[in-house]
Design a protein around this motif. Structure first.
Motif, PDB file in Angstrom:
ATOM      1  N   THR A 147       0.868  -1.166   0.000  1.00 19.51           N
ATOM      2  CA  THR A 147       0.000   0.000   0.000  1.00 19.51           C
ATOM      3  C   THR A 147       0.905   1.216   0.000  1.00 19.51           C
ATOM      4  OG1 THR A 147      -1.735  -1.142   1.246  1.00 19.51           O
ATOM      5  CG2 THR A 147      -1.791   1.269   1.233  1.00 19.51           C
ATOM      6  N   LEU A 148       0.970   1.912  -1.121  1.00 20.84           N
ATOM      7  CA  LEU A 148       1.889   3.041  -1.239  1.00 20.84           C
ATOM      8  C   LEU A 148       1.453   4.180  -0.340  1.00 20.84           C
ATOM      9  CD1 LEU A 148       2.576   3.112  -5.086  1.00 20.84           C
ATOM     10  CD2 LEU A 148       4.062   2.252  -3.271  1.00 20.84           C
ATOM     11  N   PRO A 149       2.429   4.892   0.250  1.00 22.23           N
ATOM     12  CA  PRO A 149       2.102   5.993   1.158  1.00 22.23           C
ATOM     13  C   PRO A 149       1.729   7.254   0.392  1.00 22.23           C
ATOM     14  CG  PRO A 149       4.472   5.787   0.959  1.00 22.23           C
ATOM     15  CD  PRO A 149       3.874   4.643   0.167  1.00 22.23           C
ATOM     16  N   ASP A 150       1.127   8.201   1.114  1.00 26.27           N
ATOM     17  CA  ASP A 150       0.896   9.531   0.566  1.00 26.27           C
ATOM     18  C   ASP A 150       2.194  10.326   0.671  1.00 26.27           C
ATOM     19  OD1 ASP A 150      -1.872   9.174   0.037  1.00 26.27           O
ATOM     20  OD2 ASP A 150      -2.276   9.418   2.186  1.00 26.27           O
ATOM     21  N   LEU A 151       2.609  10.948  -0.416  1.00 27.78           N
ATOM     22  CA  LEU A 151       3.869  11.682  -0.461  1.00 27.78           C
ATOM     23  C   LEU A 151       3.655  13.016  -1.165  1.00 27.78           C
ATOM     24  CD1 LEU A 151       6.135   8.731  -1.695  1.00 27.78           C
ATOM     25  CD2 LEU A 151       6.064   9.626   0.641  1.00 27.78           C
ATOM     26  N   THR A 152       4.592  13.923  -0.964  1.00 24.19           N
ATOM     27  CA  THR A 152       4.576  15.172  -1.716  1.00 24.19           C
ATOM     28  C   THR A 152       5.506  15.050  -2.917  1.00 24.19           C
ATOM     29  OG1 THR A 152       6.434  16.144  -0.506  1.00 24.19           O
ATOM     30  CG2 THR A 152       4.230  16.445   0.436  1.00 24.19           C
ATOM     31  N   ALA A 153       5.366  15.959  -3.863  1.00 29.81           N
ATOM     32  CA  ALA A 153       6.244  15.938  -5.035  1.00 29.81           C
ATOM     33  C   ALA A 153       7.697  16.105  -4.626  1.00 29.81           C
ATOM     34  CB  ALA A 153       5.841  17.037  -6.012  1.00 29.81           C
TER      35      ALA A 153
END
Length: 522
Positions: A147-153
């Motif tokens: 489950t991929l995490p939420d990340l910023t650019a």
């Protein structure tokens, strides 16, 4: 290569070489990109103009400011703990690569950070002269079992992969990869990724410790169908900043990268590496004596080829030494050099997994005057074929003063064959072998030269010498059917621990072969 006055600031340390391994992933361009947190001049934002000198001016300005390194310790645990195989299994979802919905002949796949590649890199597309940051969208990836995490650019990406249509209606396939430090690599059609190029190296294998410039931002121009892709790269370290324009052209037999680079010195730079390239060498026909392996060989680099400024073509087979070996080939105005994979048959390796015969050669030609310096070769002991333990680069003799800048131009040829050009009257080295000699520590060498000129009228003189020890035997064997001449010779090193061997063929005063050089060590 030109030097000029310019701006200042500090140094660092680190040791020998790190490799970069291929991976896959993808995303779509979007808006919204926060300002760079460094106190140095910020990276361009969404909608800002990107002109010919934008990146050079930015690198110059950042060189005048204190260095602030990237944050590399914030990789989410779910990505940092991945094995190589699990990381490589992450790939773009169907239709979710950049340019997937446009028939450009290319797609762009942003690559996520992970255990191997922790340094964040800001990615941008440049279209119609305007900057468009690439945003992270976890739905653009397929990550088996994760489950991929939420990340910023700013924290998501470690580089990118380009896929290209090499001609006509060919399907899209791997073409270029930018990932890790200032590493990048290309392939011709149908090849596997092999040799890594390095945009800039500082103090390789230096007693003071190596300093690794890092790509901080990559700007990829949206290509026109049938035309090259242009990549603008900003690299930084404690002692330098640099701006690179790379024009990448895919090809069926040879893919090319035309490079326009400018280096800005924050501190005095007395050991610069330009045109750096590295690959792996575990064992081959010259050094099987310590190997228990069913394969015939395992390497992505067979040797270093040099066409020096004095008109001499040189072939230096590489090897896997027991201790670090550094070789410097002094020169002025080199015509070209490269790490070459001349072995092109399955039987040369008999490796059913890695297929080393499909790895590219990399030949570099300066496009301006590189003046005085040395092609430098590092051979690092390795017990793994995954280690990129062979590194070659151009080391300018001149120092770059603090606050000064240096521009250089070159062209790289990533090829299936042997792109180092030789005139037809010059025979090239086809193979080099070594085994035990008649007794004791004696070593028997066989060097095969290949070329039609070897069988023209006139006697051939063998120019053979050793810097230490003695040549105790010398024979030649002619094979006209395959246009090959083998020179067999034996070295008796006596009590010596190293000997520089040199072999060339002449007809009268005329050179008719490459010069074969090799450093023997026990």
């Amino acid at each position: 290569m030109t030097l000029a006055d310019g701006p200042p600031a500090a140094p660092s340390r680190r040791s020998v070489l790190a490799g970069a391994l291929a991976a896959a992933a993808g995303s779509l361009p979007a808006v919204a990109h926060a300002a760079d947190p460094d106190k140095a001049p910020a990276l361009p934002g969404a909608g800002e103009a990107f002109e010919a000198n934008t990146l050079v001016d930015l690198a110059r300005a950042r060189a005048a400011a204190p260095y602030v390194g990237p944050k590399s310790g914030d990789v989410p645990a779910v990505l940092k703990s991945l094995s190589r195989e699990a990381y490589a299994a992450i790939h773009p979802a169907e239709g979710r690569t950049v340019w997937a919905d446009r028939d450009l002949g290319y797609t762009l796949e942003p690559l996520l950070r992970g255990a191997i590649f922790e340094t964040p890199v800001s990615l941008y597309v440049v279209q119609n002269g305007l900057v468009q940051p690439i945003a992270y969208d976890k739905t653009a990836y397929v990550a088996p079992g994760l489950t991929l995490p939420d990340l910023t650019a700013e924290t998501a990406f470690s580089g990118f992969r380009l896929r290209a249509r090499f001609g006509g209606s060919d399907p899209l396939s791997d073409f270029a990869l930018f990932q890790g430090a200032s590493f990048f690599r290309l392939v011709a059609q149908g090849q596997d990724f092999g040799i890594n190029a390095r945009a800039l190296a500082l103090r390789p294998a230096d007693a003071r410790g190596e300093e690794f410039p890092l790509f901080r931002a990559l700007f990829i121009e949206t290509p026109t169908p049938g035309q090259p892709v242009v990549v603008h790269a900003l690299a930084e370290s404690e002692s330098a900043t640099a701006a690179f324009k790379l024009t990448l052209t895919p090809g069926r037999e040879v893919s090319t990268a035309a490079i326009d680079g400018t280096v800005f010195a924050r501190a005095e730079l007395d050991h610069i590496g330009l045109g750096g390239m590295q690959g792996s060498y575990l064992f081959g026909p010259l050094d099987r004596n310590r190997v228990d392996d069913l394969r015939a060989a395992a390497f992505s680099v067979e040797g270093l080829a040099i066409h020096n400024g004095y008109g001499e073509p040189i072939w230096r087979p590489v090897h896997n030494p027991e201790a670090l070996q550094v070789s410097a080939f002094l020169d002025r105005g080199p015509k070209g050099f490269g790490l070459m994979q001349r072995a092109r048959a399955y039987d040369d390796f008999q490796d059913d997994a890695r297929h080393w015969e499909q790895r590219p050669s990399l030949w570099l030609e300066p496009q301006d005057n590189w003046s005085e310096g040395a092609v430098t070769l590092l051979e690092i002991p390795s017990d793994s074929e995954l280690n990129e333990n062979v590194f070659a680069y151009w080391r300018p003799k001149a120092k770059l003063a603090k606050g000064a800048e240096m521009r250089f131009l070159c062209r790289q040829h990533w090829s299936k064959g042997w792109p180092d050009p030789l005139p037809p009257e010059i025979a090239r080295v086809r193979d080099s072998r070594c085994g035990h000699g008649a007794s004791g520590t004696r070593r028997l060498f066989a060097v095969d030269f290949e070329g039609a000129a070897l069988f023209e009228p006139g006697d051939i003189d063998v120019d053979l010498g050793a810097s230490a020890g003695a040549i105790t035997r010398q024979e030649r064997f002619r094979y006209p059917d395959r246009k090959t001449l083998r020179i067999l010779f034996e070295l008796d090193p006596g009590s010596e621990r190293a000997s520089e061997l040199r072999l060339a063929l002449r007809r009268g005063q005329n050179r008719i072969s490459e010069t074969w050089l090799y450093r023997w060590t026990p």
